[in-house]
Motif scaffolding. Structure first.
Motif, PDB file in Angstrom:
ATOM      1  N   VAL A  13      -9.095   5.220   8.188  1.00  0.00           N
ATOM      2  CA  VAL A  13      -9.063   4.254   9.378  1.00  0.00           C
ATOM      3  C   VAL A  13      -9.156   2.851   8.606  1.00  0.00           C
ATOM      4  CG1 VAL A  13     -11.369   3.831  10.139  1.00  0.00           C
ATOM      5  CG2 VAL A  13      -9.493   4.191  11.680  1.00  0.00           C
ATOM      6  N   ILE A  14      -9.942   2.602   7.846  1.00  0.00           N
ATOM      7  CA  ILE A  14     -10.145   1.536   6.877  1.00  0.00           C
ATOM      8  C   ILE A  14      -8.892   0.992   6.278  1.00  0.00           C
ATOM      9  CG2 ILE A  14     -11.230   0.258   5.143  1.00  0.00           C
ATOM     10  CD1 ILE A  14     -12.927   0.329   7.636  1.00  0.00           C
ATOM     11  N   LYS A  15      -8.455   1.897   5.696  1.00  0.00           N
ATOM     12  CA  LYS A  15      -6.941   1.551   5.135  1.00  0.00           C
ATOM     13  C   LYS A  15      -5.942   1.297   6.092  1.00  0.00           C
ATOM     14  CE  LYS A  15      -7.495   5.055   1.341  1.00  0.00           C
ATOM     15  NZ  LYS A  15      -6.950   6.430   0.740  1.00  0.00           N
ATOM     16  N   LEU A  16      -6.138   2.244   7.333  1.00  0.00           N
ATOM     17  CA  LEU A  16      -4.897   1.822   8.231  1.00  0.00           C
ATOM     18  C   LEU A  16      -4.940   0.462   8.915  1.00  0.00           C
ATOM     19  CD1 LEU A  16      -4.655   4.608  10.837  1.00  0.00           C
ATOM     20  CD2 LEU A  16      -3.066   4.176   9.160  1.00  0.00           C
ATOM     21  N   ILE A  17      -5.973   0.063   8.924  1.00  0.00           N
ATOM     22  CA  ILE A  17      -6.133  -1.374   9.581  1.00  0.00           C
ATOM     23  C   ILE A  17      -6.151  -2.382   8.715  1.00  0.00           C
ATOM     24  CG2 ILE A  17      -8.729  -1.522   9.937  1.00  0.00           C
ATOM     25  CD1 ILE A  17      -8.426  -2.615  12.470  1.00  0.00           C
ATOM     26  N   HIS A  18      -6.199  -2.114   7.299  1.00  0.00           N
ATOM     27  CA  HIS A  18      -6.367  -3.259   6.232  1.00  0.00           C
ATOM     28  C   HIS A  18      -5.246  -4.236   6.514  1.00  0.00           C
ATOM     29  CE1 HIS A  18      -5.480  -5.078   2.437  1.00  0.00           C
ATOM     30  NE2 HIS A  18      -6.816  -5.420   2.673  1.00  0.00           N
ATOM     31  N   GLU A  72     -14.401  -5.371   2.289  1.00  0.00           N
ATOM     32  CA  GLU A  72     -15.849  -5.461   2.205  1.00  0.00           C
ATOM     33  C   GLU A  72     -16.547  -3.903   2.260  1.00  0.00           C
ATOM     34  OE1 GLU A  72     -17.553  -7.525   0.900  1.00  0.00           O
ATOM     35  OE2 GLU A  72     -19.849  -7.249   1.413  1.00  0.00           O
ATOM     36  N   ILE A  73     -16.173  -3.358   3.395  1.00  0.00           N
ATOM     37  CA  ILE A  73     -16.418  -2.188   3.597  1.00  0.00           C
ATOM     38  C   ILE A  73     -16.139  -1.115   2.571  1.00  0.00           C
ATOM     39  CG2 ILE A  73     -16.316  -0.059   5.398  1.00  0.00           C
ATOM     40  CD1 ILE A  73     -15.898  -2.149   7.472  1.00  0.00           C
ATOM     41  N   MET A 108       0.829  -1.155   0.058  1.00  0.00           N
ATOM     42  CA  MET A 108       0.044  -0.157   0.072  1.00  0.00           C
ATOM     43  C   MET A 108       0.723   1.113   0.076  1.00  0.00           C
ATOM     44  SD  MET A 108      -3.138  -1.274   2.609  1.00  0.00           S
ATOM     45  CE  MET A 108      -4.189   0.127   2.374  1.00  0.00           C
ATOM     46  N   CYS A 109       1.885   1.116   0.577  1.00  0.00           N
ATOM     47  CA  CYS A 109       3.130   2.471   0.715  1.00  0.00           C
ATOM     48  C   CYS A 109       3.687   2.727  -0.833  1.00  0.00           C
ATOM     49  CB  CYS A 109       4.219   2.286   1.584  1.00  0.00           C
ATOM     50  SG  CYS A 109       3.631   2.321   3.194  1.00  0.00           S
ATOM     51  N   GLY A 110       3.517   1.697  -1.713  1.00  0.00           N
ATOM     52  CA  GLY A 110       3.630   1.685  -3.023  1.00  0.00           C
ATOM     53  C   GLY A 110       4.994   1.063  -3.298  1.00  0.00           C
ATOM     54  N   TYR A 162      -1.223   3.696   1.372  1.00  0.00           N
ATOM     55  CA  TYR A 162      -1.612   3.691   2.738  1.00  0.00           C
ATOM     56  C   TYR A 162      -1.481   5.178   3.323  1.00  0.00           C
ATOM     57  CZ  TYR A 162      -1.152   1.426   7.298  1.00  0.00           C
ATOM     58  OH  TYR A 162      -1.589   0.940   8.574  1.00  0.00           O
ATOM     59  N   PRO A 163      -2.359   5.517   4.316  1.00  0.00           N
ATOM     60  CA  PRO A 163      -2.446   6.894   4.740  1.00  0.00           C
ATOM     61  C   PRO A 163      -1.209   7.545   5.296  1.00  0.00           C
ATOM     62  CG  PRO A 163      -4.377   5.451   5.516  1.00  0.00           C
ATOM     63  CD  PRO A 163      -3.122   4.631   4.815  1.00  0.00           C
ATOM     64  N   HIS A 164      -0.885   8.789   4.793  1.00  0.00           N
ATOM     65  CA  HIS A 164       0.017   9.602   5.446  1.00  0.00           C
ATOM     66  C   HIS A 164      -0.542  10.428   6.429  1.00  0.00           C
ATOM     67  CE1 HIS A 164       3.814   8.646   3.295  1.00  0.00           C
ATOM     68  NE2 HIS A 164       2.876   8.548   2.256  1.00  0.00           N
TER      69      HIS A 164
END
Length: 891
Positions: free
Chosen positions: A687-692, A701-702, A76-78, A718-720
Motif C-alpha cells: 500500500v505504501i508503494k501504491l500510494i507513493h 520515510e515510512i 516505478m513500473c520500470g 510498482y505493485p502488480h
RNA sequence: AGGCGCGUAGCUCAGUGGGAGAGCGCUACCUUGACGUGGUAGAUGUCGUGGGUUCAAUCCCCUCCGCGCCUACCA
C-alpha cells in the motif's frame, strides 16, 4: 533472525523535516535521472514551461502534481521515464518586469539601449528566474532537473531559427502590412488569442454625415467616434432600400472637410444601429476588410502610443480617449451628434497589461497556419492524438477550422530576434539561421537585421522536440519522442497545445504527444476564479507549510475529476492531512510488530490458501485496490485513484484489518503471530508503494524504517495484482462477520450500554453454513464487541426484553432486561420497516409485471427474486421483534 | 449570437439504465495496547422543473428554470 535495532516513528507525522530530507536524498542519488535502456517501454512528459517570471500558484500545483503522479508511477513500473522541466522566456511579461525595475531607477529601456537591456534581462533571470523551479522542486516534482531547459537557451534558439527559416522557405512565413492587434502600452503587436475580450458599458454615438452636395445626410452609429478622423468611407448593405439612393453620393466627413465615398457591402447588418457604417480601415478589423474589398484609402490617425497623429489635424497630440471626448463635444456643438445611447459591448484588452488594444495596420510577420492546422486536425481525427476529457474535441475542431494566420512578430526586445536581414544595397530579404556576411544578390556587406522578435509561443510550440536536441537526431528524441501525455490547463489549448501539434507533426513527422489531458481551472470553494484583487488566492506554498506537501497533493488529486472545475476547499485539505497522519500511525503500529522481524516472514503471503480468513480477505482487498489504482492512473481518473486508496487504507486496512489482527499480534501463538506479521508487512509495503506517486514524502520515510536494508522507495517496482490473492469467498464470509459485529455494536450504542460492560448476544435465523462460520469466529467477534458470550442458534425462542438488529435476513438480538427503551426500540424498528416495505413494494411491482419478466435480463430477474426473498425475511424478523417488544410492555 | 458544462445530504463533491455515495460538519457515547489529526454508532436527500424513450430513469432524449465558462467581425 533480527535485522538489527528496530527503528521508530514519531507519534505524529512531522512533515517539514521529512520533506527536506527526501528532497535532498533523491537529488543526491539522482533518482529523477532519465534512463534510456534498450528494450524498455518509454514514458515521457514535457512540462508546460512556466513563465520564468512566475511564482507557483495553485494551478501549477495541480498541473505538476498530476504530471508527477504519472511520472512516478511509470518510473516505478520500470519504464524509461523522462519528465523534462524548464521555463519560458515569456517575452512581454519578462520585459515588463525588467522595465518596471528600470523605472524605479528613473530609466526606460530606451535609455539603456537594446543590447544593454537584454543583458539586464539575463542578469535578472540569473538572480530571480529560478524561483518557480525551486518551488516545483519543493512540490516533489520528479523532473530530470539535469535537463532543465529555457526557451532562450542556445540549443532551443537554434531550433527556433531552423524552424523559422524552413517555414519561410516553404512559403509558410510571410511579411506584410495587415491589421493587427496593437497594445499601445507594450508597443507591440499581439496575436488574436493574446487579446482578452471584456464586456464594457459604453455608448453608441449616432452621427450625422452630410452629403457633399448638401442634398441630404446619412446617420451612422459608432462606439468609437474618435476614429471618424480616419474614416475613408461609409458602408451600407447592398439590399438596403433605405440607402439605395446613396449610390453616387459623396459624404462630407464632418470636422475634416474630406469627401468620402459610400460603398455597398454584404458585411453590414441592416438591423444594427442605422444600418449605415462608418469605415475606418486603419483602426478596425472589419473596416479593414471592407476597405480592401472596395479599395478605400487607409488613413491612420493614431501613433503607436494610441495618441492622435498629424492626420488628426487639430486633434493631434491627444490621447485617443481624450480625443473621443473632444470630438463628441465638437460634433455636438456643430450639430452632427444625433444621439448617444448606452451600449454594452466587448472591447479587446492586452492579456498582459489590460490596456485596450488598438486594431491598427502595421508591417508584421505571419505564419500561414492553414496547412499546418489541417495536419493537426487530421492527427486528432485519426486518433493519433487523444484528448481528455472528450468534451474538448468539438471546441478543438471548431477553433482549428476557423483559424487565421498567426502574427508572430513582436516589437519588443526580449525574445528570439527574427533571423532575417535586408540588404541595404538591393533590398533583398535574406532569411538564414546564421547571420550572412554578404548579400547573395548584389554582394553588399551592408545588411540590416530585423529588429522584431518572435512571439513567445513560437518557441514554446517547439518545446517537445527542441528540449530534446532537435534539429540533431538525438538519442533522447529516439527514446522519448513522441511524448506520452501532455497535461495542461484548458485555457492554453490554442495558444500552445494546437501549435505544438502543428509544429511537431510538420517537423518531426510525428505527433508531439499521444494524449492530451486538459484540466480545469482551480477556483475557490465558491466557484470564483482565484485572483489577487478578489483576495481569494490560496497560495500552495502556504498550504504546503501548514498541511504538508503530501496532504496538498492528495487533495488536488482527489479533486481532479475529468471535465469539472475544481473548487478547492481548505477543509478538505485538512481532512487529507488527517489521512496522511493516519497512514503514518498505521505504519507506526505495524512497525512495533514487524520492526525487528526477519524479512522471510513475508513468505506467509505467498501461500494465501493456508492463511486464516482475515488475511485472505485483506490480500483479496489489496489485490482489488491495486487494480482500481492502476486503472485510475492508466485512464487518468485521478479522483478515483485517490478514492480507492483512501477507502482501502482507512476503512479496510486500518478500521478492520489492524483491529482484527491485534489478537494474533499480542498472542502467544507464534505461528498465528508470524502469519499476521508477515501479511501485515506485505500489505503495508504494497500500500505504501501504491500510494507513493501521490504522497511521495510520507511513504518514502515510512519505507525507510521498515525492516531490512532498503533502497529508496521511489525506484521500487510498482505493485502488480497477484491473482492468487483474489478470493471472493473470503470477501463474502468476512462481510457476514463484519455485518454481525456492526449489528451488535449498533445495539450496544442504541441502548446506551457502556462500552466496558460485557453482554450476551444471539445470532439467529441463520443458515447452518453461516452458523458454522460465526461459531468459528466467536471469540474474535466477542473481543470486538465486548461480549460475555455469543450464541449462534438457527432457531430459538427469543426473550422479550431484547434489542434487535436485522442484518440481511439474519437476526441479531441482545437480551437487555430493563435496559431497553421499548418506545425508541419500536421507533427504530419502525424506520426499518418503512424502508423494507418500500423496497418490497418496488420489487413486487417489478415481479408482478409481465413485461419486466419478459424483457429484463435473466440475471436481473433472478436478483430481484432474491431481493424479494431477503426482504420478506427481514420483514418477518421485524414483525417478530416488534411483537416481542410489545409483549414486554406490562399491560 | 453560437458552443460547452453544471444543478445529487447543511457545505465541498463522486457516481450509476436495475435496491442513493464520500469527506467535512452535526448528534450520542468512548483515556478499548498506532492515531482524539482517534474509535463506535446515528440523523439528514421529491438526485433543479415538466414531459418523453424503456419492463425499469438520478443516469438516455426534449422543454423550462437557475448558475458558470468558452468562442465570435454586428460598428
Amino acid at each position: 533472525m533480527s535485522s538489527g535495532n528496530p527503528k521508530e516513528l514519531s507519534k505524529g507525522y512531522e512533515f517539514a523535516g521529512v520533506e527536506e530530507k527526501w528532497l535532498k536524498t533523491w537529488e543526491e542519488q539522482r533518482c529523477f535521472q532519465a534512463q534510456m535502456d534498450e528494450g524498455k517501454p518509454s514514458f515521457s512528459i514535457v512540462i508546460p514551461p512556466p513563465n520564468v517570471t512566475g511564482v507557483l500558484h495553485v494551478g501549477h500545483a495541480l498541473n505538476n502534481t498530476m504530471q508527477d503522479v504519472l511520472t512516478r508511477y511509470h518510473r516505478m513500473c520500470g519504464d524509461n521515464t523522462l519528465w523534462v522541466p524548464g521555463t519560458d522566456h515569456a517575452g512581454i511579461a519578462t520585459q515588463n518586469v525588467v522595465e518596471r525595475h528600470l523605472a524605479t531607477q528613473g530609466k526606460s529601456r530606451h535609455d539603456v539601449g537594446r543590447e544593454q537591456f537584454i543583458e539586464r534581462v539575463w542578469e535578472w533571470r540569473q538572480e530571480k528566474g529560478g524561483t518557480i523551479i525551486n518551488q516545483l522542486k519543493k512540490l516533489g516534482c520528479s523532473c530530470d532537473w539535469e535537463r532543465e531547459r529555457f526557451t532562450m537557451d542556445e540549443g532551443l534558439s537554434n531550433a527556433v531559427r531552423e524552424v523559422f527559416v524552413r517555414l519561410y522557405k516553404e512559403g509558410l512565413i510571410y511579411k506584410g502590412d495587415y491589421i493587427v492587434n496593437w497594445c499601445p502600452r507594450c508597443l507591440t503587436a499581439l496575436a488574436d488569442d493574446e487579446v482578452d475580450h471584456e464586456e464594457y458599458k459604453g455608448k453608441l454615438y449616432h452621427l450625422r454625415y452630410p452629403f457633399a452636395d448638401g442634398s441630404g445626410e446619412v446617420v451612422v452609429a459608432t462606439t468609437r467616434p474618435e476614429t471618424m478622423l480616419g474614416d475613408t468611407g461609409v458602408a451600407v448593405h447592398p439590399d438596403d432600400e433605405r440607402y439605395a439612393h446613396l449610390a453616387d453620393v459623396g459624404i462630407l466627413l464632418p470636422l475634416t472637410g474630406r469627401t468620402i465615398p459610400v460603398v455597398f457591402d454584404q458585411h453590414v447588418q441592416k438591423e444594427f444601429g442605422t444600418g449605415a457604417l462608418k469605415v475606418t480601415p486603419s483602426h478596425d478589423r472589419d473596416d479593414y476588410e471592407i476597405g480592401r474589398r472596395h479599395s478605400l484609402e487607409m488613413c491612420k490617425v493614431m501613433d503607436e502610443h494610441g495618441v492622435m497623429n498629424d492626420l488628426a489635424g487639430e486633434y493631434a497630440g491627444l490621447d485617443r480617449f481624450e480625443c473621443r471626448k473632444k470630438i463628441v463635444a465638437d460634433l455636438e456643438r456643430l450639430g452632427f451628434l444625433v444621439k448617444i445611447e448606452d451600449y454594452e459591448h466587448a472591447i479587446g484588452q492586452c492579456y498582459r497589461c489590460k490596456t485596450t488594444v488598438e486594431p491598427t495596420t502595421s508591417l508584421q510577420w505571419f505564419v500561414a497556419v492553414k496547412p499546418l492546422a489541417d495536419e493537426a486536425v487530421a492527427a486528432v481525427r485519426e486518433g493519433r492524438i487523444s484528448i481528455y476529457p472528450k468534451s474538448w474535441y468539438n471546441t478543438f475542431y471548431g477553433w482549428m477550422d476557423n483559424i487565421r494566420d498567426w502574427c508572430i512578430s513582436r516589437q519588443i526586445w526580449w525574445g528570439h530576434r527574427i533571423p532575417a536581414w535586408t540588404c541595404l544595397g538591393c533590398d533583398e530579404m535574406i532569411v538564414e539561421t546564421t547571420a550572412p556576411q554578404l548579400c547573395p544578390v548584389c554582394g553588399s556587406n551592408e545588411l540590416e537585421q530585423e529588429t522584431d522578435v518572435l512571439d513567445t509561443w513560437f518557441s514554446s510550440a517547439l518545446w517537445p522536440f527542441s528540449t530534446m536536441g532537435w534539429p540533431e537526431q538525438t538519442r533522447e528524441l529516439k527514446t522519448f519522442y513522441p511524448t506520452s501525455i501532455l497535461i495542461t490547463s484548458f485555457d492554453i489549448l490554442f495558444f500552445w497545445v494546437a501549435r505544438m501539434m502543428m509544429m511537431g507533426i510538420h517537423f518531426m513527422e510525428e505527433v508531439p504527444f499521444r494524449d492530451v489531458y486538459l484540466h480545469a481551472l482551480v477556483r475557490d470553494k465558491n466557484g470564483k476564479k482565484m485572483s489577487k484583487s478578489t483576495g481569494n488566492v490560496l497560495d500552495p506554498l502556504d498550504v504546503m507549510g501548514r498541511y504538508g506537501t503530501d496532504a496538498m497533493r492528495f487533495t488536488l488529486i482527489a479533486f481532479a475529476a475529468q471535465g469539472r472545475e475544481i473548487r478547492l476547499d481548505e477543509d478538505r485539505i485538512e481532512g487529507y492531512r488527517f489521512f496522511i497522519n493516519k497512514i503514518w500511525n498505521a505504519a507506526r503500529f505495524s512497525l512495533m510488530h514487524v520492526g525487528s522481524c526477519d524479512e522471510t516472514i513475508r513468505d506467509a503471503a505467498e501461500r494465501p490458501a493456508e492463511l486464516p480468513l482475515v488475511h485472505q480477505w485483506i490480500l483479496s482487498r489489496t489485490a482489488r485496490t491495486i487494480d482500481a489504482v492502476r486503472r485510475g492512473l492508466d485512464e487518468y481518473h485521478f479522483n478515483e485513484v485517490a478514492a480507492a486508496l483512501y477507502q482501502f487504507i482507512w476503512h479496510e486496512f486500518c478500521d478492520w484489518y489492524l483491529e482484527w489482527i491485534k489478537a494474533d499480534l499480542f498472542s502467544d501463538d507464534e505461528h498465528a503471530k508470524n502469519q499476521a506479521r508477515g501479511v501485515l508487512l506485505v500489505v503495508l509495503e504494497t500500500v505504501i508503494k501504491l500510494i507513493h506517486p501521490v504522497t511521495p514524502f510520507v511513504t518514502e520515510e515510512i519505507w525507510s524504517v521498515l525492516p531490512g536494508e532498503r533502497k529508496v522507495l521511489m525506484l521500487e517496482p510498482y505493485p502488480h495484482r497477484k491473482n492468487e490473492w483474489l478470493n471472493d469467498s473470503a470477501e463474502s464470509r468476512m462481510s457476514l462477520l463484519m455485518g454481525i459485529i456492526s449489528g451488535i455494536r449498533n445495539i450496544r450504542s442504541e441502548a446506551d450500554v457502556h462500552p466496558s460492560k460485557r453482554i450476551e448476544a444471539f445470532v439467529t435465523s441463520i443458515s447452518d453454513e453461516q452458523a458454522a462460520l460465526v461459531n468459528d469466529f466467536s471469540s474474535a467477534i466477542s473481543d470486538m464487541t465486548r461480549l460475555s458470550a455469543l450464541h449462534v442458534q438457527p432457531k430459538t425462542d427469543k426473550p422479550s426484553d431484547a434489542a434487535t438488529y436485522i442484518f440481511n435476513d439474519i437476526e441479531i438480538y441482545v437480551p437487555l432486561k430493563g435496559l431497553i427503551d421499548v418506545d425508541s426500540e419500536l421507533e427504530k424498528l419502525g424506520r426499518e420497516r418503512v424502508k423494507v416495505e418500500a423496497g418490497l413494494k418496488q420489487v413486487n411491482g417489478k415481479l408482478n409485471n409481465r413485461k419486466f419478466l419478459a424483457n429484463a435480463p435473466e440475471a436481473v430477474v433472478l436478483k430481484e427474486k432474491e431481493k424479494k426473498e431477503e426482504l420478506d425475511s427481514r420483514l418477518l424478523r421485524i414483525t417478530e421483534a416488534e411483537d416481542r417488544l410489545k409483549d414486554s410492555v406490562p399491560t
